[in-house]
Motif scaffolding. Structure first.
Motif, PDB file in Angstrom:
ATOM      1  N   ARG A 151       0.824  -1.208   0.000  1.00 35.77           N
ATOM      2  CA  ARG A 151       0.000   0.000   0.000  1.00 35.77           C
ATOM      3  C   ARG A 151       0.860   1.261   0.000  1.00 35.77           C
ATOM      4  O   ARG A 151       0.544   2.244  -0.668  1.00 35.77           O
ATOM      5  CB  ARG A 151      -0.941  -0.017   1.199  1.00 35.77           C
ATOM      6  CG  ARG A 151      -2.038  -1.070   1.129  1.00 35.77           C
ATOM      7  CD  ARG A 151      -3.006  -0.927   2.296  1.00 35.77           C
ATOM      8  NE  ARG A 151      -4.047  -1.952   2.272  1.00 35.77           N
ATOM      9  CZ  ARG A 151      -3.952  -3.123   2.895  1.00 35.77           C
ATOM     10  NH1 ARG A 151      -2.866  -3.413   3.614  1.00 35.77           N
ATOM     11  NH2 ARG A 151      -4.931  -4.005   2.814  1.00 35.77           N
ATOM     12  N   MET A 203       2.101   1.754  -3.478  1.00 35.08           N
ATOM     13  CA  MET A 203       1.027   2.271  -4.339  1.00 35.08           C
ATOM     14  C   MET A 203       0.821   3.770  -4.136  1.00 35.08           C
ATOM     15  O   MET A 203       0.655   4.524  -5.103  1.00 35.08           O
ATOM     16  CB  MET A 203      -0.271   1.531  -4.056  1.00 35.08           C
ATOM     17  CG  MET A 203      -0.286   0.091  -4.506  1.00 35.08           C
ATOM     18  SD  MET A 203      -1.807  -0.745  -3.963  1.00 35.08           S
ATOM     19  CE  MET A 203      -1.593  -2.370  -4.691  1.00 35.08           C
ATOM     20  N   TYR A 207      -6.656  -6.147  -5.906  1.00 38.25           N
ATOM     21  CA  TYR A 207      -5.575  -5.241  -6.302  1.00 38.25           C
ATOM     22  C   TYR A 207      -6.104  -4.053  -7.098  1.00 38.25           C
ATOM     23  O   TYR A 207      -5.593  -2.934  -6.978  1.00 38.25           O
ATOM     24  CB  TYR A 207      -4.517  -5.990  -7.108  1.00 38.25           C
ATOM     25  CG  TYR A 207      -3.482  -6.658  -6.234  1.00 38.25           C
ATOM     26  CD1 TYR A 207      -2.520  -5.908  -5.581  1.00 38.25           C
ATOM     27  CD2 TYR A 207      -3.483  -8.037  -6.057  1.00 38.25           C
ATOM     28  CE1 TYR A 207      -1.569  -6.514  -4.765  1.00 38.25           C
ATOM     29  CE2 TYR A 207      -2.541  -8.652  -5.250  1.00 38.25           C
ATOM     30  CZ  TYR A 207      -1.582  -7.885  -4.607  1.00 38.25           C
ATOM     31  OH  TYR A 207      -0.652  -8.477  -3.800  1.00 38.25           O
ATOM     32  N   TRP A 238      -5.367  -0.140  -6.045  1.00 32.57           N
ATOM     33  CA  TRP A 238      -4.730   0.873  -6.894  1.00 32.57           C
ATOM     34  C   TRP A 238      -5.615   2.111  -7.024  1.00 32.57           C
ATOM     35  O   TRP A 238      -5.124   3.238  -7.060  1.00 32.57           O
ATOM     36  CB  TRP A 238      -4.402   0.291  -8.267  1.00 32.57           C
ATOM     37  CG  TRP A 238      -3.125  -0.487  -8.260  1.00 32.57           C
ATOM     38  CD1 TRP A 238      -2.964  -1.840  -8.297  1.00 32.57           C
ATOM     39  CD2 TRP A 238      -1.799   0.067  -8.188  1.00 32.57           C
ATOM     40  NE1 TRP A 238      -1.628  -2.171  -8.237  1.00 32.57           N
ATOM     41  CE2 TRP A 238      -0.892  -1.022  -8.183  1.00 32.57           C
ATOM     42  CE3 TRP A 238      -1.291   1.363  -8.126  1.00 32.57           C
ATOM     43  CZ2 TRP A 238       0.490  -0.841  -8.113  1.00 32.57           C
ATOM     44  CZ3 TRP A 238       0.093   1.547  -8.058  1.00 32.57           C
ATOM     45  CH2 TRP A 238       0.965   0.459  -8.051  1.00 32.57           C
ATOM     46  N   ALA A 265      -3.698   4.869  -4.933  1.00 34.03           N
ATOM     47  CA  ALA A 265      -2.883   5.577  -5.921  1.00 34.03           C
ATOM     48  C   ALA A 265      -3.676   6.476  -6.851  1.00 34.03           C
ATOM     49  O   ALA A 265      -3.085   7.251  -7.599  1.00 34.03           O
ATOM     50  CB  ALA A 265      -2.092   4.553  -6.755  1.00 34.03           C
TER      51      ALA A 265
END
Length: 283
Positions: A181, A184, A225, A229, A233
């Protein structure tokens, strides 16, 4: 095979298990490159694998699709139309990757991030090779020191305003989820719109198999995932491929994604041991 004749550097050894897996990957790329129906050709793979890596190639079942998938992602992002053609490639956990030499992308700046021991062995082997890209920059750092790799990358000339491709091949499963994490968030903070990330991964339950590659254990996996993201992110467009959907087409020397497979959503991943290919884009 091209690049077979090596000097004494062939006997140089890396100092960590994680770095050794990079030599195993190079050995696999060398094996693939010798085929008449190969999906890619890596003329440097023999010497980048070295005497320590060549007897221990990483499994071709994963390496061949992963390498070609990453190549295809890079080519597509590089050739994208304005305003977001990618002109930076960041290889996190670069290992013995040779894209800076084997791919002809003349406007691309490549940044390779990995442990110092990788570059201690790699740099003498590639010192006289002609680049196929505009530039290649080495960034020696550690992923377990939160945020340090990002500081080191920017210090070496990475630009936040340039759309980038991030290839994290054979990296995420070696990080625990807290470190994943954190990584990211750093990637998201540094990425311009149009940036793309690709990495392989494993589902959450797969971690319980206690996989260990050459002394490097798998520590992290997730069933979501894509959501991570997006959340961590800001990469809001994503698709998670079930590895089973990928087919190596030897007759046409390409990688094919079977459209009959549904996306590997959290619901489909739950309780299953799945290798995953994750693609996410910052819009």
């Amino acid at each position: 095979a091209a690049g077979v004749h090596c000097a004494v550097d062939d006997w140089a050894r890396v100092q960590t298990s994680h770095s050794f897996t990079g030599r195993m990957c190079a050995a696999s790329r060398w094996e693939e490159s010798r085929r008449g129906d190969s999906l890619f050709v890596d003329r440097l793979a023999y010497k980048l694998a070295g005497a320590e890596g060549r007897p221990h190639p990483m499994g071709a079942w994963m390496m061949v699709p992963r390498t070609r998938f990453g190549d295809d992602i890079l080519r597509k992002a590089y050739s994208a139309r304005e305003p977001h053609p990618c002109r930076q490639l960041v290889l996190l956990g670069a290992g013995m990757d040779a894209r800076a030499w084997r791919m002809e992308l003349p406007e691309l700046d490549v940044f390779e991030v990995d442990q110092q021991t990788t570059f201690d062995v790699k740099e003498p082997l590639v010192a006289t090779e002609r680049l196929g890209v505009r530039s290649r920059t080495v960034v020696a750092s550690e992923f377990t020191d939160p945020g340090q790799w990002a500081v080191d990358l920017e210090a070496r000339g990475f630009r936040r305003d340039v759309p980038s491709v991030w290839l994290l091949e054979g990296l995420m499963m070696y990080l625990n989820m807290d470190d994943s994490r954190s990584l990211m968030r750093d990637v998201g903070r540094m990425s311009a719109p149009g940036s793309v990330v690709f990495h392989d991964a494993i589902s959450a339950s797969y971690v319980q198999q206690r996989i260990n590659v050459a002394g490097a254990p798998f520590l992290g996996g997730s069933d979501d995932y894509g959501g991570l993201w997006a959340q961590e992110a800001g990469f809001g467009k994503f698709f998670v491929h079930d590895f089973g959907s990928l087919h190596v087409d030897r007759s046409r020397r390409r990688l094919v994604v079977d459209p009959r497979y549904a996306e590997a959503t959290p619901e489909r991943c739950a309780g299953r041991n799945l290798p995953l290919f994750v693609v996410a884009e910052k819009l």
